[in-house]
Design an enzyme around this catalytic site. Structure first.
Site, PDB file in Angstrom:
ATOM      1  N   GLY A 186       0.901  -1.249   0.045  1.00 11.46           N
ATOM      2  CA  GLY A 186      -0.047  -0.185   0.047  1.00 11.46           C
ATOM      3  C   GLY A 186       0.754   1.322  -0.054  1.00 11.46           C
ATOM      4  N   LYS A 203      11.004   7.677   5.225  1.00 11.08           N
ATOM      5  CA  LYS A 203      11.881   7.595   6.566  1.00 11.08           C
ATOM      6  C   LYS A 203      13.146   7.178   6.239  1.00 11.08           C
ATOM      7  CE  LYS A 203       8.633   8.972   8.236  1.00 11.08           C
ATOM      8  NZ  LYS A 203       7.390   9.127   7.823  1.00 11.08           N
ATOM      9  N   GLU A 225       8.165  16.886   6.941  1.00  9.40           N
ATOM     10  CA  GLU A 225       9.042  15.873   6.801  1.00  9.40           C
ATOM     11  C   GLU A 225       9.713  15.886   5.536  1.00  9.40           C
ATOM     12  OE1 GLU A 225       7.186  11.867   7.401  1.00  9.40           O
ATOM     13  OE2 GLU A 225       6.964  12.477   9.567  1.00  9.40           O
ATOM     14  N   GLU A 252       1.265  27.685   5.204  1.00  6.49           N
ATOM     15  CA  GLU A 252       0.305  26.760   6.102  1.00  6.49           C
ATOM     16  C   GLU A 252      -0.764  27.945   6.102  1.00  6.49           C
ATOM     17  OE1 GLU A 252      -0.487  23.808   7.465  1.00  6.49           O
ATOM     18  OE2 GLU A 252      -2.257  24.928   8.065  1.00  6.49           O
ATOM     19  N   VAL A 270      -2.898  30.203  -0.141  1.00  3.43           N
ATOM     20  CA  VAL A 270      -2.422  30.197  -1.604  1.00  3.43           C
ATOM     21  C   VAL A 270      -3.623  30.287  -2.548  1.00  3.43           C
ATOM     22  CG1 VAL A 270      -1.381  28.613  -3.337  1.00  3.43           C
ATOM     23  CG2 VAL A 270      -0.539  28.593  -1.143  1.00  3.43           C
ATOM     24  N   MET A 307      -5.023   9.112   9.868  1.00  3.98           N
ATOM     25  CA  MET A 307      -4.743   8.421   8.718  1.00  3.98           C
ATOM     26  C   MET A 307      -3.290   8.101   9.067  1.00  3.98           C
ATOM     27  SD  MET A 307      -6.007  10.145   5.248  1.00  3.98           S
ATOM     28  CE  MET A 307      -7.829  10.014   4.988  1.00  3.98           C
ATOM     29  N   HIS A 343      19.614   5.003  33.630  1.00  2.00           N
ATOM     30  CA  HIS A 343      20.636   6.160  33.495  1.00  2.00           C
ATOM     31  C   HIS A 343      21.857   6.009  32.714  1.00  2.00           C
ATOM     32  CE1 HIS A 343      22.210  10.166  34.371  1.00  2.00           C
ATOM     33  NE2 HIS A 343      23.237   9.359  34.774  1.00  2.00           N
TER      34      HIS A 343
HETATM   35  P1  FAD Z   1      -3.209   2.061   2.094  1.00  2.00           P
HETATM   36  O1  FAD Z   1      -1.736   1.987   2.588  1.00  2.00           O
HETATM   37  O2  FAD Z   1      -3.484   3.420   1.252  1.00  2.00           O
HETATM   38  O3  FAD Z   1      -3.436   0.850   1.230  1.00  2.00           O
HETATM   39  C1  FAD Z   1      -4.499   0.547   0.290  1.00  2.00           C
HETATM   40  C2  FAD Z   1      -4.459  -0.086  -0.497  1.00  2.00           C
HETATM   41  O4  FAD Z   1      -5.513  -0.561  -1.449  1.00  2.00           O
HETATM   42  C3  FAD Z   1      -3.421   0.319  -1.563  1.00  2.00           C
HETATM   43  O5  FAD Z   1      -2.438  -0.486  -1.938  1.00  2.00           O
HETATM   44  C4  FAD Z   1      -4.386   0.404  -2.886  1.00  2.00           C
HETATM   45  O6  FAD Z   1      -3.794   0.226  -4.485  1.00  2.00           O
HETATM   46  C5  FAD Z   1      -5.192  -0.680  -2.766  1.00  2.00           C
HETATM   47  N1  FAD Z   1      -6.784  -0.330  -3.394  1.00  2.00           N
HETATM   48  C6  FAD Z   1      -7.432   0.717  -3.437  1.00  2.00           C
HETATM   49  N2  FAD Z   1      -8.726   0.359  -3.914  1.00  2.00           N
HETATM   50  C7  FAD Z   1      -8.613  -1.070  -4.357  1.00  2.00           C
HETATM   51  C8  FAD Z   1      -9.260  -1.769  -5.305  1.00  2.00           C
HETATM   52  N3  FAD Z   1     -10.546  -1.426  -5.536  1.00  2.00           N
HETATM   53  N4  FAD Z   1      -8.986  -3.021  -5.437  1.00  2.00           N
HETATM   54  C9  FAD Z   1      -7.972  -3.525  -5.287  1.00  2.00           C
HETATM   55  N5  FAD Z   1      -6.843  -2.898  -4.614  1.00  2.00           N
HETATM   56  C10 FAD Z   1      -7.389  -1.529  -4.011  1.00  2.00           C
HETATM   57  N6  FAD Z   1       1.738   6.624   8.549  1.00  2.00           N
HETATM   58  C11 FAD Z   1       2.344   6.256   9.645  1.00  2.00           C
HETATM   59  O7  FAD Z   1       1.888   5.586  10.561  1.00  2.00           O
HETATM   60  N7  FAD Z   1       3.741   6.576   9.779  1.00  2.00           N
HETATM   61  C12 FAD Z   1       4.375   7.405   8.959  1.00  2.00           C
HETATM   62  O8  FAD Z   1       5.545   7.560   9.023  1.00  2.00           O
HETATM   63  C13 FAD Z   1       3.673   7.929   7.697  1.00  2.00           C
HETATM   64  N8  FAD Z   1       4.349   8.262   6.774  1.00  2.00           N
HETATM   65  C14 FAD Z   1       3.637   8.698   5.407  1.00  2.00           C
HETATM   66  C15 FAD Z   1       4.433   9.300   4.458  1.00  2.00           C
HETATM   67  C16 FAD Z   1       3.748   9.687   3.396  1.00  2.00           C
HETATM   68  C17 FAD Z   1       4.466  10.636   2.378  1.00  2.00           C
HETATM   69  C18 FAD Z   1       2.280   9.184   3.092  1.00  2.00           C
HETATM   70  C19 FAD Z   1       1.641   9.574   2.096  1.00  2.00           C
HETATM   71  C20 FAD Z   1       1.744   8.499   4.048  1.00  2.00           C
HETATM   72  C21 FAD Z   1       2.296   8.461   5.411  1.00  2.00           C
HETATM   73  N9  FAD Z   1       1.808   7.645   6.497  1.00  2.00           N
HETATM   74  C22 FAD Z   1       2.418   7.215   7.512  1.00  2.00           C
HETATM   75  C23 FAD Z   1       0.269   7.309   6.282  1.00  2.00           C
HETATM   76  C24 FAD Z   1       0.271   5.784   6.013  1.00  2.00           C
HETATM   77  O9  FAD Z   1       0.753   5.480   4.741  1.00  2.00           O
HETATM   78  C25 FAD Z   1      -1.330   5.176   5.617  1.00  2.00           C
HETATM   79  O10 FAD Z   1      -2.008   5.793   6.984  1.00  2.00           O
HETATM   80  C26 FAD Z   1      -1.646   3.820   5.639  1.00  2.00           C
HETATM   81  O11 FAD Z   1      -0.759   3.374   4.345  1.00  2.00           O
HETATM   82  C27 FAD Z   1      -2.688   3.468   5.668  1.00  2.00           C
HETATM   83  O12 FAD Z   1      -3.030   2.119   5.210  1.00  2.00           O
HETATM   84  P2  FAD Z   1      -4.209   1.379   4.505  1.00  2.00           P
HETATM   85  O13 FAD Z   1      -3.996  -0.026   4.568  1.00  2.00           O
HETATM   86  O14 FAD Z   1      -5.436   1.793   5.183  1.00  2.00           O
HETATM   87  O15 FAD Z   1      -4.242   2.021   3.230  1.00  2.00           O
HETATM   88  P1  NAD Z   2      -2.077  16.761   7.358  1.00  2.00           P
HETATM   89  O1  NAD Z   2      -3.430  16.861   7.520  1.00  2.00           O
HETATM   90  O2  NAD Z   2      -1.118  16.421   8.446  1.00  2.00           O
HETATM   91  O3  NAD Z   2      -1.652  18.413   7.089  1.00  2.00           O
HETATM   92  C1  NAD Z   2      -2.190  19.058   5.916  1.00  2.00           C
HETATM   93  C2  NAD Z   2      -1.652  20.671   6.191  1.00  2.00           C
HETATM   94  O4  NAD Z   2      -2.075  21.459   5.247  1.00  2.00           O
HETATM   95  C3  NAD Z   2      -2.460  21.049   7.547  1.00  2.00           C
HETATM   96  O5  NAD Z   2      -1.717  21.652   8.318  1.00  2.00           O
HETATM   97  C4  NAD Z   2      -3.601  21.935   6.875  1.00  2.00           C
HETATM   98  O6  NAD Z   2      -3.924  23.201   7.649  1.00  2.00           O
HETATM   99  C5  NAD Z   2      -2.776  22.317   5.584  1.00  2.00           C
HETATM  100  N1  NAD Z   2      -3.779  23.065   4.693  1.00  2.00           N
HETATM  101  C6  NAD Z   2      -4.868  22.579   4.240  1.00  2.00           C
HETATM  102  N2  NAD Z   2      -5.426  23.249   3.121  1.00  2.00           N
HETATM  103  C7  NAD Z   2      -4.574  24.361   2.983  1.00  2.00           C
HETATM  104  C8  NAD Z   2      -4.521  25.273   1.964  1.00  2.00           C
HETATM  105  N3  NAD Z   2      -5.376  25.519   1.119  1.00  2.00           N
HETATM  106  N4  NAD Z   2      -3.165  26.019   2.099  1.00  2.00           N
HETATM  107  C9  NAD Z   2      -2.179  25.934   2.966  1.00  2.00           C
HETATM  108  N5  NAD Z   2      -2.262  24.808   3.736  1.00  2.00           N
HETATM  109  C10 NAD Z   2      -3.448  24.147   3.757  1.00  2.00           C
HETATM  110  O7  NAD Z   2      -1.879  16.109   5.818  1.00  2.00           O
HETATM  111  P2  NAD Z   2      -0.542  15.736   5.141  1.00  2.00           P
HETATM  112  O8  NAD Z   2       0.682  16.096   5.603  1.00  2.00           O
HETATM  113  O9  NAD Z   2      -0.984  15.972   3.462  1.00  2.00           O
HETATM  114  O10 NAD Z   2      -0.342  14.192   5.377  1.00  2.00           O
HETATM  115  C11 NAD Z   2      -1.833  13.339   4.967  1.00  2.00           C
HETATM  116  C12 NAD Z   2      -1.679  12.383   6.049  1.00  2.00           C
HETATM  117  O11 NAD Z   2      -0.603  11.321   5.914  1.00  2.00           O
HETATM  118  C13 NAD Z   2      -1.905  12.702   7.323  1.00  2.00           C
HETATM  119  O12 NAD Z   2      -3.336  12.447   7.915  1.00  2.00           O
HETATM  120  C14 NAD Z   2      -0.780  11.934   8.334  1.00  2.00           C
HETATM  121  O13 NAD Z   2      -1.418  11.507   9.406  1.00  2.00           O
HETATM  122  C15 NAD Z   2      -0.330  11.047   7.149  1.00  2.00           C
HETATM  123  N6  NAD Z   2       1.184  11.035   7.423  1.00  2.00           N
HETATM  124  C16 NAD Z   2       1.705  10.276   8.568  1.00  2.00           C
HETATM  125  C17 NAD Z   2       3.142  10.519   8.887  1.00  2.00           C
HETATM  126  C18 NAD Z   2       3.678   9.973   9.899  1.00  2.00           C
HETATM  127  O14 NAD Z   2       2.991   9.464  10.851  1.00  2.00           O
HETATM  128  N7  NAD Z   2       5.035  10.588  10.267  1.00  2.00           N
HETATM  129  C19 NAD Z   2       3.964  10.988   7.747  1.00  2.00           C
HETATM  130  C20 NAD Z   2       3.243  11.607   6.587  1.00  2.00           C
HETATM  131  C21 NAD Z   2       1.932  11.449   6.282  1.00  2.00           C
END
Ligand code: FAD
Ligand code: NAD
Length: 466
Positions: free
Chosen positions: A40, A51, A187, A203, A237, A318, A444
């Protein structure tokens, strides 16, 4: 036609973990994924690649700025960006191969293709021209999320990009403009700033990471400034215009002040939306909520019997670990067990350096809810371990109930906060008081002593080291 007990749609950290647990419980399981690799968003384009780059860029930053103070002389470090990206890709590919191994080991049937509901117990899976039907007693939707777009700044995939392209750039940008000062923005912004890019974060809200405790956002802004990241809060923006290799962003800041920025990339990171495209949920009569998520009850059952949903596609933060835990709880409920899942104890981590980690309500949440609380805060500059490591920026804050001393929330900005937050999760799972943590022996010198000191401070203002 394949017939199984459980079909899981989507192989992200929600879906594949659910499938493994289902197999452990003795169910026959099909795991359906539309992308070429399992894992995913998290493993392919999210947590893991980001990371990997955060670690590489932090090492470069340390070599440039911290080695000397430790008495280590190296010639001026240089970036081999191609190698940095190759390493990231190797980490991703070995991680996703690991999921293939787990699927095989647990005798899960892997089906490649896009699943659509025919009825509550039947899926049609399409892969190119081929079609396959899967019949299941229980169908768990784990289809995750996709990037949210900003109508005034549409993605072009080249100059106006999402996190996915930002993690696959061919060279370090000169100036990356990030729209959204949330988790992804800070990040990925940190990665490129450490590698030498100018980074500007715009922001909309009054502070960075606005959903977390206010003190964390304030400290983060100060820390990012030292990395040469400019932040523009309270800024909206208006537009972005691409001209050859440049993008011009027009925005309106506080007091209607106009802001104009020009960079080579605009990263739009304003959040993600639940992904249900093409699932055919309307055929089943499942109505989405206002944010496009699948409504479920506390056993992850949708409004249709036998159809469940977990992870990014339902309410809540998420996060990968939240998706996995929900999947495990969902299948254990189906198996007639009584799993433990507490949606109030989902830790949140931001992998900047220093790191940020939180669990439970922020001070602002407690004030808004009228909950009487006590607060204990301990700065890392008073920690011997932190000074020994030249990592004395930040603090640990413990919030406890005014009367009972039960820990309500823990918020940290500091070295290794991502790993340390687990202590708070354990404590809060067992409803510990701040005094309980204050009485526990911590080795410690460790960074975790700051948690004990903050807890002592919260319980009766008696920290030892300040
Ligand atoms: P997903 O990981 O999105 O998986 C869903 C899967 O379903 C996908 O592979 C998709 O292809 C598949 N799918 C969708 N529709 C269909 C269909 N109809 N048929 C078959 N397959 C389908 N979270 C953290 O906890 N820690 C982090 O450090 C972190 N870093 C992140 C960094 C970035 C840049 C991003 C974008 C996200 C990050 N997240 C992080 C968030 C994390 O990736 C998501 O919360 C997590 O992947 C959600 O898991 P999920 O299984 O619900 O969905
Ligand atoms: P986010 O919700 O963390 O941040 C989005 C930011 O955009 C918010 O601060 C919001 O106020 C701002 N924003 C919204 N509309 C805007 C606009 N029009 N102009 C300027 N700012 C605006 O979402 P993200 O950073 O896109 O990450 C998406 C999801 O992925 C998050 O829910 C996060 O939990 C997950 N994620 C988690 C990790 C982690 O766990 N370390 C890392 C990356 C992503």
């Amino acid at each position: 036609m394949k017939t199984v007990d459980v079909a899981v749609i989507g192989a992200g950290p929600g879906g594949y973990v659910t499938a493994v647990r289902a197999a452990q419980l003795g169910f026959s399981v099909a795991l359906i994924e539309k992308e070429k690799t399992l894992g995913g968003t998290c493993l392919n384009w999210g947590c893991i690649p980001s990371k990997a780059l955060l670690d590489s860029s932090e090492l470069f930053h340390q070599a440039q700025h911290q080695f000397e103070v430790h008495g280590i002389q190296v010639s001026k470090p240089k970036i081999d960006f191609k190698q940095m990206m190759t390493r990231k890709e190797d980490v991703v590919s070995s991680t996703v191969k690991g999921i293939d191994y787990l699927v095989k080991k647990n005798k899960i049937t892997k089906i490649s293709g896009t699943a659509q509901f025919q009825d509550a117990n039947t899926l049609v899976v399409t892969n190119g021209k081929e079609e396959e039907r899967v019949q299941a007693t229980h169908i768990i939707v784990a289809t995750g999320s996709d990037v949210a777009s900003l109508p005034s700044v549409p993605f072009d995939g080249k100059r106006i990009i999402s996190s996915r392209e930002a993690l696959e750039l061919k060279k370090v940008p000169e100036h990356m403009i990030v729209i959204g000062g949330g988790v992804i923005g800070v990040e990925i912004g940190s990665v490129y700033a450490r590698l030498g890019a100018k980074v500007s974060v715009v922001e909309y809200m009054p502070r960075l990471i606005p959903t977390m405790d206010e003190e964390l956002g304030r400290q983060l802004a100060k820390s990012l400034k030292k990395l040469n990241i400019s932040t523009y809060v309270n800024t909206k923006v208006e537009s972005a215009t691409v001209n050859k290799n440049k993008v011009k962003v027009l925005a309106t800041g506080p007091q209607e002040k106009a802001l104009e920025l020009e960079g080579d990339y605009v990263l739009v990171a304003i959040g993600r939306r639940a992904y249900t495209d093409g699932l055919g949920l309307d055929k089943l009569g499942i109505e989405l909520d206002q944010q496009g998520r699948i409504p479920v009850n506390d056993k992850f059952e949708s409004s249709v019997k036998g159809v469940y949903a977990i992870g990014d596609v339902i309410q809540g933060p998420m996060l990968a670990h939240k998706a996995s835990e929900e999947g495990v709880a969902c299948i254990e409920y189906i198996a007639g067990q009584h799993p433990h899942y507490d949606p109030n104890l989902v830790p949140g981590v931001v992998y900047t350096w220093p790191e940020i980690a939180s669990v439970g309500p922020s001070e602002e949440d407690l004030k808004r809810d009228g909950r009487a609380y006590k607060k204990g805060s301990f700065p890392f500059k008073a920690s011997g371990r932190a000074r020994a490591s030249e990592e004395s920026e930040g603090f640990v804050k413990v919030l406890a109930d005014e009367k009972t001393d039960e820990i309500l929330g823990v918020h940290m900005f500091g070295p290794r906060a991502a790993d340390m937050i687990s202590e708070a999760v354990v404590a809060m799972t067992y409803r510990a008081s701040a005094e309980d943590i204050g009485m526990m022996m911590h080795a410690h010198p460790t960074f975790t002593e700051a948690i004990k000191e903050a807890a002592l401070m919260a319980t009766d203002k008696r920290p030892i080291h300040i």
